[in-house]
Design a protein around this motif. Structure first.
Motif, PDB file in Angstrom:
ATOM      1  N   PRO A 199       0.820  -1.228   0.000  1.00 17.78           N
ATOM      2  CA  PRO A 199       0.000   0.000   0.000  1.00 17.78           C
ATOM      3  C   PRO A 199       0.847   1.268   0.000  1.00 17.78           C
ATOM      4  CG  PRO A 199      -0.848  -1.583   1.593  1.00 17.78           C
ATOM      5  CD  PRO A 199       0.479  -2.104   1.139  1.00 17.78           C
ATOM      6  N   SER A 200       1.969   1.239   0.717  1.00 16.47           N
ATOM      7  CA  SER A 200       2.844   2.417   0.742  1.00 16.47           C
ATOM      8  C   SER A 200       3.425   2.688  -0.633  1.00 16.47           C
ATOM      9  CB  SER A 200       3.974   2.215   1.763  1.00 16.47           C
ATOM     10  OG  SER A 200       3.461   2.026   3.060  1.00 16.47           O
ATOM     11  N   LEU A 201       3.842   1.626  -1.322  1.00 14.42           N
ATOM     12  CA  LEU A 201       4.374   1.781  -2.671  1.00 14.42           C
ATOM     13  C   LEU A 201       3.323   2.376  -3.596  1.00 14.42           C
ATOM     14  CD1 LEU A 201       6.627   1.260  -4.782  1.00 14.42           C
ATOM     15  CD2 LEU A 201       5.647  -1.029  -5.097  1.00 14.42           C
ATOM     16  N   PHE A 202       2.097   1.870  -3.500  1.00 14.07           N
ATOM     17  CA  PHE A 202       1.017   2.374  -4.354  1.00 14.07           C
ATOM     18  C   PHE A 202       0.781   3.861  -4.106  1.00 14.07           C
ATOM     19  CE2 PHE A 202      -3.322   3.347  -5.475  1.00 14.07           C
ATOM     20  CZ  PHE A 202      -3.511   2.674  -6.671  1.00 14.07           C
ATOM     21  N   THR A 254       9.910   8.337  -8.066  1.00 17.42           N
ATOM     22  CA  THR A 254       9.145   7.094  -8.082  1.00 17.42           C
ATOM     23  C   THR A 254       9.927   5.932  -8.678  1.00 17.42           C
ATOM     24  OG1 THR A 254       8.140   7.868 -10.155  1.00 17.42           O
ATOM     25  CG2 THR A 254       6.899   8.223  -8.132  1.00 17.42           C
ATOM     26  N   GLY A 255      10.814   6.214  -9.626  1.00 21.46           N
ATOM     27  CA  GLY A 255      11.623   5.138 -10.194  1.00 21.46           C
ATOM     28  C   GLY A 255      12.473   4.468  -9.136  1.00 21.46           C
ATOM     29  N   ALA A 256      13.068   5.268  -8.250  1.00 13.57           N
ATOM     30  CA  ALA A 256      13.876   4.717  -7.164  1.00 13.57           C
ATOM     31  C   ALA A 256      13.023   3.893  -6.206  1.00 13.57           C
ATOM     32  CB  ALA A 256      14.576   5.852  -6.414  1.00 13.57           C
ATOM     33  N   LEU A 257      11.782   4.309  -5.997  1.00 10.12           N
ATOM     34  CA  LEU A 257      10.879   3.547  -5.125  1.00 10.12           C
ATOM     35  C   LEU A 257      10.606   2.157  -5.702  1.00 10.12           C
ATOM     36  CD1 LEU A 257       8.250   6.304  -4.218  1.00 10.12           C
ATOM     37  CD2 LEU A 257       9.950   5.307  -2.682  1.00 10.12           C
ATOM     38  N   VAL A 258      10.339   2.123  -6.998  1.00 10.53           N
ATOM     39  CA  VAL A 258      10.047   0.839  -7.636  1.00 10.53           C
ATOM     40  C   VAL A 258      11.275  -0.062  -7.627  1.00 10.53           C
ATOM     41  CG1 VAL A 258       9.345  -0.268  -9.792  1.00 10.53           C
ATOM     42  CG2 VAL A 258       8.260   1.865  -9.083  1.00 10.53           C
TER      43      VAL A 258
END
Length: 206
Positions: free
Chosen positions: A21-24, A38-42
């Motif tokens: 959920p945090s990623l979303f 966001t790229g680093a998050l993924v």
């Protein structure tokens, strides 16, 4: 110190319950307000998923990231369309315009005229390329449903690319935190390279 933090992490099931959920939310927010990397998050999420026992972890990360990116894009485009239709515009449209250099906007409009919605896929993969293309779509009065059709493969390709970066980083190192650091560093390097190149060209007059 980092190793100690890793050892104190909650169980895998808890990480998944909180992490997905945090990623979303973070990816959707980053698509809506383009300041979150966001790229680093993924890539980081892909590294963590690579070291988890569940065989579906990577697939879930891919699905969550691409769906969140699509939702954020659609919301931003819808808000931008409201600004285009409004007599006085909107703060969302102005915010998008402020992040698009005039020369990049002109280039995006030309490519959009030549290649149509296919440009959306490339815009998602090129660092800082999404906003000029989205603004060109808005100024060209592209319907929301047409933008959505082009944005689906764009978000899928984007999520797959940054997840691959994370997988490569996670595969090179035995510890998850090492892979996360490598993936984040590589992602930020890729994202910052075009801007650094433009500054160098402007500085030396080329």
């Amino acid at each position: 110190m980092i190793q100690e933090v890793v050892r104190q992490l909650p169980p895998e099931s808890t990480q998944q319950a909180v992490g997905y959920p945090s990623l979303f939310l973070l990816v959707a927010l980053g698509a809506l307000v383009p300041v979150v990397p966001t790229g680093a998050l993924v890539s980081s999420a892909a590294v963590v998923a690579l070291h988890q026992s569940s065989p579906f972890s990577l697939l879930i990360v891919f699905g969550v990231a691409s769906a969140a990116a699509f939702l954020g894009d659609i919301c931003l485009y819808w808000l931008g369309r409201r600004g285009v239709r409004s007599k006085n515009g909107s703060k969302w449209l102005r915010a998008i315009s402020d992040r698009a250099a005039p020369e990049r906007l002109a280039q995006a409009q030309q490519k959009l005229d030549e290649n149509g919605a296919v440009v959306l896929v490339l815009s998602r993969l090129v660092p800082a390329g999404r906003i000029p293309v989205m603004l060109a779509c808005l100024l060209g009065r592209m319907p929301l449903h047409r933008f959505a059709r082009g944005d689906v493969p764009a978000c899928l390709a984007w999520a797959a690319t940054y997840q691959l970066i994370g997988i490569l980083g996670g595969s090179l190192f035995p510890e998850p935190w090492q892979g996360v650091v490598a993936a984040v560093g590589l992602t930020l390097l890729i994202s910052g390279a075009p801007a650094a190149w433009r500054r160098m060209r402007a500085r030396f007059g080329h």
